[in-house]
Enzyme design. Structure first.
Site, PDB file in Angstrom:
ATOM      1  N   ASP A 181       4.606 -14.664  11.488  1.00  0.00           N
ATOM      2  CA  ASP A 181       3.351 -15.174  10.930  1.00  0.00           C
ATOM      3  C   ASP A 181       2.256 -14.124  11.117  1.00  0.00           C
ATOM      4  O   ASP A 181       1.675 -13.990  12.195  1.00  0.00           O
ATOM      5  CB  ASP A 181       3.012 -16.479  11.676  1.00  0.00           C
ATOM      6  CG  ASP A 181       1.745 -17.135  11.192  1.00  0.00           C
ATOM      7  OD1 ASP A 181       0.940 -16.468  10.512  1.00  0.00           O
ATOM      8  OD2 ASP A 181       1.544 -18.320  11.506  1.00  0.00           O
ATOM      9  N   GLU A 188       0.838  -1.216   0.000  1.00  0.00           N
ATOM     10  CA  GLU A 188       0.000   0.000   0.000  1.00  0.00           C
ATOM     11  C   GLU A 188       0.871   1.262   0.000  1.00  0.00           C
ATOM     12  O   GLU A 188       1.701   1.459   0.898  1.00  0.00           O
ATOM     13  CB  GLU A 188      -0.933  -0.029   1.216  1.00  0.00           C
ATOM     14  CG  GLU A 188      -2.012   1.033   1.140  1.00  0.00           C
ATOM     15  CD  GLU A 188      -3.018   0.925   2.279  1.00  0.00           C
ATOM     16  OE1 GLU A 188      -3.330  -0.201   2.707  1.00  0.00           O
ATOM     17  OE2 GLU A 188      -3.474   1.979   2.737  1.00  0.00           O
ATOM     18  N   HIS A 235      -2.660  10.233   0.712  1.00  0.00           N
ATOM     19  CA  HIS A 235      -2.766   8.907   0.109  1.00  0.00           C
ATOM     20  C   HIS A 235      -2.627   9.004  -1.412  1.00  0.00           C
ATOM     21  O   HIS A 235      -1.870   8.261  -2.027  1.00  0.00           O
ATOM     22  CB  HIS A 235      -4.109   8.288   0.498  1.00  0.00           C
ATOM     23  CG  HIS A 235      -4.260   6.888   0.039  1.00  0.00           C
ATOM     24  ND1 HIS A 235      -3.608   5.845   0.667  1.00  0.00           N
ATOM     25  CD2 HIS A 235      -4.953   6.344  -0.976  1.00  0.00           C
ATOM     26  CE1 HIS A 235      -3.910   4.732   0.037  1.00  0.00           C
ATOM     27  NE2 HIS A 235      -4.719   5.006  -0.959  1.00  0.00           N
ATOM     28  N   LYS A 293      -7.621  -1.697  11.170  1.00  0.00           N
ATOM     29  CA  LYS A 293      -6.980  -2.072   9.899  1.00  0.00           C
ATOM     30  C   LYS A 293      -5.772  -1.162   9.667  1.00  0.00           C
ATOM     31  O   LYS A 293      -4.699  -1.604   9.257  1.00  0.00           O
ATOM     32  CB  LYS A 293      -7.988  -1.967   8.751  1.00  0.00           C
ATOM     33  CG  LYS A 293      -7.473  -2.441   7.401  1.00  0.00           C
ATOM     34  CD  LYS A 293      -6.713  -1.400   6.626  1.00  0.00           C
ATOM     35  CE  LYS A 293      -6.279  -1.949   5.278  1.00  0.00           C
ATOM     36  NZ  LYS A 293      -5.392  -1.030   4.550  1.00  0.00           N
TER      37      LYS A 293
HETATM   38  C1  MEV Z   1      -5.988   2.691   5.039  1.00  0.00           C
HETATM   39  O1  MEV Z   1      -5.200   1.596   4.652  1.00  0.00           O
HETATM   40  C2  MEV Z   1      -6.062   2.786   6.536  1.00  0.00           C
HETATM   41  C3  MEV Z   1      -6.998   3.863   7.080  1.00  0.00           C
HETATM   42  O2  MEV Z   1      -8.307   3.702   6.558  1.00  0.00           O
HETATM   43  C4  MEV Z   1      -6.986   3.713   8.587  1.00  0.00           C
HETATM   44  C5  MEV Z   1      -8.005   4.580   9.298  1.00  0.00           C
HETATM   45  O3  MEV Z   1      -9.054   4.929   8.740  1.00  0.00           O
HETATM   46  O4  MEV Z   1      -7.743   4.863  10.505  1.00  0.00           O
HETATM   47  C6  MEV Z   1      -6.533   5.228   6.677  1.00  0.00           C
END
Ligand code: MEV
Length: 435
Positions: free
Chosen positions: A293, A85, A390, A277
């Site tokens: 792992d 990513e 991003h 995530k």
């Molecule tokens: C993207 O990979 C992760 C985010 O969505 C985490 C978040 O929203 O805190 C930017």
């Protein structure tokens, strides 16, 4: 129509590829080239990778990057990160720099115990099973003496073995719950070998135990648990609220909005999952780079996020007496010996980069990576929004999608320094350049 194949794993790599191309790719030379272009000319290195799994055809590259400037417990680290990513390493580096200027990260291992279970069926009187277990427990432990000799020499091994009555969850269901200290090893093989040996001993003893008349215990399965809430690490940052002032935003506003964002992730599942995530972006990247792992870590961490009966944020934040506190507490069963750590050259490199950490050191660094990643994400979310940074990082992917030349890329980079990146904006820019 493609027919099933038997004996596939015994075929040579070339024969496997030939069969695949014939069956699924209409004998395409391009498909063959795609696989072969990733073969390594260094035959020994290629063989090493081929030996990791069955039916290996080629290598699957992911970028190996590094996020420098991580001050953790007073030592400066550059964290190795393997991830696809675009913005993850950049975000980690930004967070590292931000906290470098504000005292760095503090991390501590709270506990390091791992566990496994022998799952047992028994439909007789529970006292009979308890008496049997009490009588044979020394024999069960003695049966793994040779397996745990080396681990014990280093100060680890089986810590405890207890019989748990789980018939309230499932009729006839009991467990032998075993706890282990596995030191610098993740310990999966060690734990599973010990459990299987104990299970075999238990069944052999049960076969001749005089008080089992109509019912005998039967082992259903023996396996470690990837839920390791007793293998816990905490990482944190803190600073005066006023020291959070940056980019024209007051520290007080930033801290208040940040804490509110964490409160939302604590109380709302849909946000909590995305929030966590983002944490796993940092954690998995270091886990992969260090040959650990990530599936085990993912499973255990998300179960921990639900430990109160609902899924919630893994990070916590508060403002107390004008001090901003932000921390993470997660279970991590990691290894810095065994497994891929002595085999994969890039894993060896990553561990060298981290100054040959113990498993406890690595737990701390991984927790810091998760905290930093979450800090960067929430910081963007409550200020500029996530897309600005991003999409800047994603620009190169879009340029590659439209097969931009180096010259076009250079022009695009300059242009998009001051213009918002979107897929259509990049396509329009390149189209305009080409006409
Ligand atoms: C993207 O990979 C992760 C985010 O969505 C985490 C978040 O929203 O805190 C930017």
């Amino acid at each position: 129509m493609t027919q099933p194949i038997s004996g596939f794993s015994k075929k040579t790599k070339d024969a496997k590829i030939e069969w695949l191309l014939e069956s699924y790719f209409n004998n395409s030379q391009a498909a063959k080239n795609t696989l072969e272009q990733y073969w390594n000319d260094n035959e020994a290195l290629q063989q090493l990778h081929d030996d990791f799994i069955e039916n290996a055809l080629t290598n699957y590259y992911l970028p190996f990057g590094v996020a420098p400037n991580f001050l953790v417990n007073g030592t400066l680290y550059a964290l190795p990160m393997v991830i696809e990513e675009s913005s993850v390493v950049a975000a980690a580096s930004n967070a590292a720099k931000f906290w470098l200027e504000r005292g760095g990260f503090t991390a501590e291992v709270i506990s390091s115990t791992k566990n496994g279970q022998i799952h047992i069926d028994f439909y007789g009187a529970s006292e009979t099973l308890t008496d049997f277990f009490t009588a044979i427990k020394p024999k069960l432990i003695a049966s793994i003496a040779s397996l745990q000799k080396n681990m014990q020499k280093r100060g680890g091994g089986l810590l405890d073995l207890e019989l748990l009555d789980a018939t309230h969850t499932l009729e006839g269901y009991y467990q032998l719950h075993a706890t282990f200290e596995t030191l610098d090893a993740m310990g999966a093989n060690f734990i599973n070998s010990c459990l299987e040996k104990i299970a075999a001993t238990l069944e052999a003893e049960a076969a001749t135990y005089k008080d089992f008349t109509t019912h005998k215990p039967k082992v259903v399965m023996s396996i470690l648990s990837n839920y390791v809430p007793e293998c816990l690490v905490r990482a944190r940052v803190d600073c005066k609220v006023e020291d959070l002032t940056h980019n024209g935003i007051s520290g007080a506003t930033f801290a208040k909005d940040f804490v509110r964002a964490i409160a939302i992730a604590k109380s709302e599942t849909r946000r909590a999952v995305t929030h966590n995530k983002g944490i796993m972006n940092g954690i998995d990247a270091v886990i992969l780079a260090t040959g650990n792992d990530f599936r085990a870590v993912e499973a255990g961490v998300h179960a921990y996020a639900s430990k109160n009966g609902y899924y919630s944020s893994l990070t916590h934040a508060k403002i107390e007496e004008d001090v901003f506190n932000f921390w993470i507490e997660i279970p991590l069963a990691l290894g810095t010996v065994g497994g891929l750590t002595t085999l994969h050259p890039l894993v060896k490199f990553a561990l060298q980069l981290l100054q040959q950490p113990s498993a406890r050191d690595l737990m701390q660094l991984v927790a810091v990576a998760g905290l930093a990643q979450n800090f960067a994400a929430v910081k963007s979310l409550v200020t500029d929004g996530i897309q600005k940074g991003h999409m800047k990082m994603h620009l190169m992917n879009i340029l590659n999608q439209v097969e931009a030349t180096s010259e076009e890329k250079q022009k695009a980079i300059i242009h998009f320094k001051t213009t918002a990146v979107s897929h259509s904006a990049v396509v329009n820019f390149i189209t305009a350049l080409r006409t």
